[in-house]
Write a protein that holds these residues in place. Structure first.
Motif, mmCIF file in Angstrom:
data_model
loop_
_atom_site.group_PDB
_atom_site.id
_atom_site.type_symbol
_atom_site.label_atom_id
_atom_site.label_comp_id
_atom_site.label_asym_id
_atom_site.label_seq_id
_atom_site.Cartn_x
_atom_site.Cartn_y
_atom_site.Cartn_z
ATOM 1 N N SER A 1 -16.488 3.839 -7.129
ATOM 2 C CA SER A 1 -17.763 4.301 -7.668
ATOM 3 C C SER A 1 -18.651 4.907 -6.588
ATOM 4 C CB SER A 1 -18.498 3.145 -8.358
ATOM 5 O OG SER A 1 -18.742 2.103 -7.425
ATOM 6 N N GLY A 2 -18.435 4.499 -5.315
ATOM 7 C CA GLY A 2 -19.228 5.043 -4.233
ATOM 8 C C GLY A 2 -18.542 6.161 -3.505
ATOM 9 N N SER A 3 -17.325 6.520 -3.929
ATOM 10 C CA SER A 3 -16.563 7.563 -3.255
ATOM 11 C C SER A 3 -16.952 8.931 -3.799
ATOM 12 C CB SER A 3 -15.061 7.339 -3.471
ATOM 13 O OG SER A 3 -14.681 6.087 -2.961
ATOM 14 N N HIS A 4 -16.782 9.943 -2.969
ATOM 15 C CA HIS A 4 -17.105 11.297 -3.407
ATOM 16 C C HIS A 4 -15.940 11.892 -4.176
ATOM 17 C CE1 HIS A 4 -14.846 11.787 0.320
ATOM 18 N NE2 HIS A 4 -14.529 12.998 -0.099
ATOM 19 N N ALA A 5 -16.203 12.959 -4.931
ATOM 20 C CA ALA A 5 -15.149 13.648 -5.673
ATOM 21 C C ALA A 5 -14.362 14.502 -4.693
ATOM 22 C CB ALA A 5 -15.751 14.500 -6.778
ATOM 23 N N TYR A 6 -13.179 14.054 -4.365
ATOM 24 C CA TYR A 6 -12.356 14.805 -3.412
ATOM 25 C C TYR A 6 -11.778 16.050 -4.083
ATOM 26 C CZ TYR A 6 -8.990 15.795 0.251
ATOM 27 O OH TYR A 6 -8.283 16.420 1.257
ATOM 28 N N LEU A 7 -11.303 15.875 -5.332
ATOM 29 C CA LEU A 7 -10.722 16.980 -6.099
ATOM 30 C C LEU A 7 -11.616 17.280 -7.300
ATOM 31 C CD1 LEU A 7 -8.349 18.896 -7.023
ATOM 32 C CD2 LEU A 7 -7.410 16.883 -8.199
ATOM 33 N N GLU A 8 -11.972 18.545 -7.479
ATOM 34 C CA GLU A 8 -12.762 18.965 -8.637
ATOM 35 C C GLU A 8 -12.089 20.148 -9.327
ATOM 36 O OE1 GLU A 8 -17.250 18.876 -8.433
ATOM 37 O OE2 GLU A 8 -16.787 18.988 -6.285
ATOM 38 N N LEU A 9 -11.897 20.006 -10.628
ATOM 39 C CA LEU A 9 -11.403 21.095 -11.465
ATOM 40 C C LEU A 9 -12.511 21.445 -12.444
ATOM 41 C CD1 LEU A 9 -7.949 19.465 -12.186
ATOM 42 C CD2 LEU A 9 -8.279 21.476 -10.784
ATOM 43 N N ASN A 10 -12.852 22.714 -12.539
ATOM 44 C CA ASN A 10 -13.951 23.149 -13.396
ATOM 45 C C ASN A 10 -13.502 24.280 -14.318
ATOM 46 O OD1 ASN A 10 -16.118 21.489 -12.193
ATOM 47 N ND2 ASN A 10 -15.723 22.723 -10.365
ATOM 48 N N GLY A 11 -13.520 24.005 -15.631
ATOM 49 C CA GLY A 11 -13.241 25.042 -16.625
ATOM 50 C C GLY A 11 -11.868 25.670 -16.528
ATOM 51 N N ILE A 12 -10.847 24.867 -16.168
ATOM 52 C CA ILE A 12 -9.489 25.408 -16.003
ATOM 53 C C ILE A 12 -8.900 25.799 -17.358
ATOM 54 C CG2 ILE A 12 -7.131 24.913 -15.266
ATOM 55 C CD1 ILE A 12 -9.002 25.220 -12.934
ATOM 56 N N THR A 13 -8.464 27.046 -17.464
ATOM 57 C CA THR A 13 -7.846 27.565 -18.693
ATOM 58 C C THR A 13 -6.500 28.192 -18.348
ATOM 59 O OG1 THR A 13 -9.986 27.997 -19.739
ATOM 60 C CG2 THR A 13 -8.083 29.203 -20.597
ATOM 61 N N VAL A 14 -5.482 27.774 -19.083
ATOM 62 C CA VAL A 14 -4.136 28.331 -18.913
ATOM 63 C C VAL A 14 -3.592 28.670 -20.293
ATOM 64 C CG1 VAL A 14 -1.768 27.903 -18.150
ATOM 65 C CG2 VAL A 14 -3.683 27.005 -16.807
ATOM 66 N N SER A 15 -3.160 29.916 -20.462
ATOM 67 C CA SER A 15 -2.613 30.356 -21.747
ATOM 68 C C SER A 15 -1.208 30.920 -21.556
ATOM 69 C CB SER A 15 -3.507 31.427 -22.379
ATOM 70 O OG SER A 15 -4.771 30.897 -22.688
#
Length: 507
Positions: free
Chosen positions: A11-25
């Motif tokens: 809960s105190g750790s930072h977001a190491y990996l962030e995915l934002n709005g990933i779209t694959v078609s």
């Protein structure tokens, strides 16, 4: 780098990996639809969802196999776009797939160091290769000769080699895709120990699973996918309502995933008398009645799959025989078994149950087409198409058409095609070896419904399962095997987890 450390608070750790709005078609399919996900350093983040929900596609985006049409990916706040798998590896991302990417004919050392073999002036440094391998194996708690060919190792040991490869490349994000599907209880415990230690080192761990108990035991948070979308992230696994989790996965409540339907047992249908062969340590004898689902429980290596293959004629018996409806039958091959009315849905669907590059129609008609071929060799394509469409409808197989390659279907739908193949035949006894392995909770409920339907139609179902809750929840009677022998035959009303485990454990 030690595998033992004080665990930081996720809960105190930072977001190491962030995915934002990933779209694959893909043509006709949106596999990921605006998916956003954050994975913190020092946490095990579970991913759950039905087959086809988008979990595997997400892992392929992370590994550089698939490039998204929209969205962004950040590591420690820095944007990345992986044009290939090498770019992902160089950025510190490793994916441990269900089908391991190793070379069976090479040694443990060669597999572990593949792509980064030590050398002196361009010549392989054999001594350094062996020493580095020994150091890594010691870190993983594995006592294996580095010169051993990989093909001689267990699945669990091979998985540790794959993890070792990731660690030697200093991967900071490690994703596991259904890693326990082929592991014994002891190998699963060892894997969990390693994953927890990696989490304690501050790595970001993604853990894809269908098993609720694994989420409870291992994960800090869990995100549910459905239809290519991120439905909900649960920030605490402690006290998480399973029904709420299942509802998020399948879009509907499933009060009892097993949905057991009692029914009366009929006449004696199948009898195995003193069967001996590969994988058995003493003669096996048992019986199954019409309308009965007989579960076979035991640890990996107990001889359950080997017994099914003896009944199916896929392995040669050295003693004993099988009777069907009171008459002795010769089972020298799977062809003999099918013509006698016995069919096997094998544990390894991809290797033994389907022709992955062939169509749904070809796989479904593989056995039955001999009944309606013209002149003995000309295919009656009209009848095949009709039969295919009939079973796609009856079993609610999710496929674009009968011409779709079966290898592109989810595990649950592949299993339905295999069942359809045998339903198109005159089958009386269904041998189901791990019928829900790698299948999500919604598809599991559908498979159980099909098994109950077979039993209610007067067939016998023999179901091998390593899932203790499943075998207790589905079977009318449970046969326990240990070290190649039958050690118990317990009615459903008397079966308890403690009793079954006690019988299955080696003495």
């Amino acid at each position: 780098m030690s595998l033992v450390a004080n665990r930081p608070s996720p809960s105190g750790s930072h977001a190491y990996l962030e995915l934002n709005g990933i779209t694959v078609s893909f043509p006709g399919v949106r596999a990921l639809d605006g998916v956003s996900l954050q994975v913190r350093a020092g946490e095990v983040h579970g991913l759950m969802g039905e087959n086809g929900a988008g979990k595997s596609t997400l892992l392929k985006v992370l590994s550089g196999v698939n490039q998204p049409q929209a969205g962004s990916l950040h590591l420690e706040g820095i944007p990345h776009r992986f044009i290939n798998t090498r770019a992902a590896i160089d950025a510190g991302i490793a994916i441990i797939y269900q089908e391991l990417h190793l070379v069976p004919e090479l040694t443990v050392a060669d597999n572990l160091m593949l792509g980064q073999l030590p050398n002196r002036l361009g010549v392989l440094d054999q001594r350094a290769l062996i020493q580095r391998t020994l150091d890594e194996l010691q870190r993983l708690g594995e006592h294996i000769d580095p010169r051993t060919r990989l093909k001689h190792l267990s699945i669990g040991q091979r998985q540790m080699i794959e993890i070792g490869k990731a660690l030697m490349r200093n991967a900071r994000v490690i994703a596991f895709d259904e890693p326990t599907s082929s592991l014994s209880a002891r190998e699963t415990d060892n894997l969990f120990r390693i994953i927890k230690a990696l989490r304690d080192e501050g790595r970001a761990i993604i853990y894809v699973t269908h098993r609720m108990e694994e989420v409870d035991a291992l994960c800090d948070r869990v995100t549910v996918f459905r239809d290519g979308k991120c439905i909900e992230t649960f920030d605490s696994v402690a006290g998480l309502d399973r029904h709420r989790l299942i509802t998020a996965m399948v879009g509907r409540p499933i009060a009892d995933v097993y949905g057991y339907r009692p029914r009366p047992a009929g006449d004696l249908l199948l009898e195995a008398k003193g069967l001996m062969g590969p994988g058995l340590s003493e003669p096996a004898s048992f019986a199954a009645r019409r309308g009965e689902i007989v579960g076979f429980f035991g640890l990996v290596g107990a001889g359950r799959s080997e017994l099914m293959k003896l009944i199916y004629g896929a392995a040669r018996t050295s003693a004993g025989h099988v009777e069907l409806g009171g008459k002795r039958v010769r089972l020298n091959s799977p062809r003999d078994a099918v013509r006698a009315g016995i069919a096997l849905c094998p544990e390894d669907r991809k290797q033994e149950g389907i022709v992955a590059i062939a169509s749904v129609a070809d796989n479904l008609n593989l056995s039955a087409r001999r009944h309606f071929s013209r002149a003995g060799f000309l295919l009656d394509t009209r009848r095949e198409r009709s039969l295919t469409q009939d079973y796609i409808r009856k079993l609610a197989i999710k496929t674009r058409s009968g011409d779709t390659a079966i290898g592109t279907l989810s595990g649950g739908n592949q299993q339905k095609v295999i069942l359809s193949r045998w339903l198109a035949e005159r089958i009386e006894v269904f041998l189901m070896d791990e019928p829900t392995r790698g299948i999500d909770v919604g598809a599991r409920a559908e498979i159980y419904h099909l098994l109950y339907g077979l039993a209610e139609a007067g067939r016998s179902v023999l179901m091998v399962s390593s899932d203790l809750a499943e075998v207790i929840g589905v079977a009318d009677r449970i046969i326990v095997m240990r070290e190649g022998r039958i050690v118990g035959d317990i009615p459903k009303a008397e079966a308890t987890p403690d009793e079954l485990i006690k019988m299955a454990l080696p003495r």
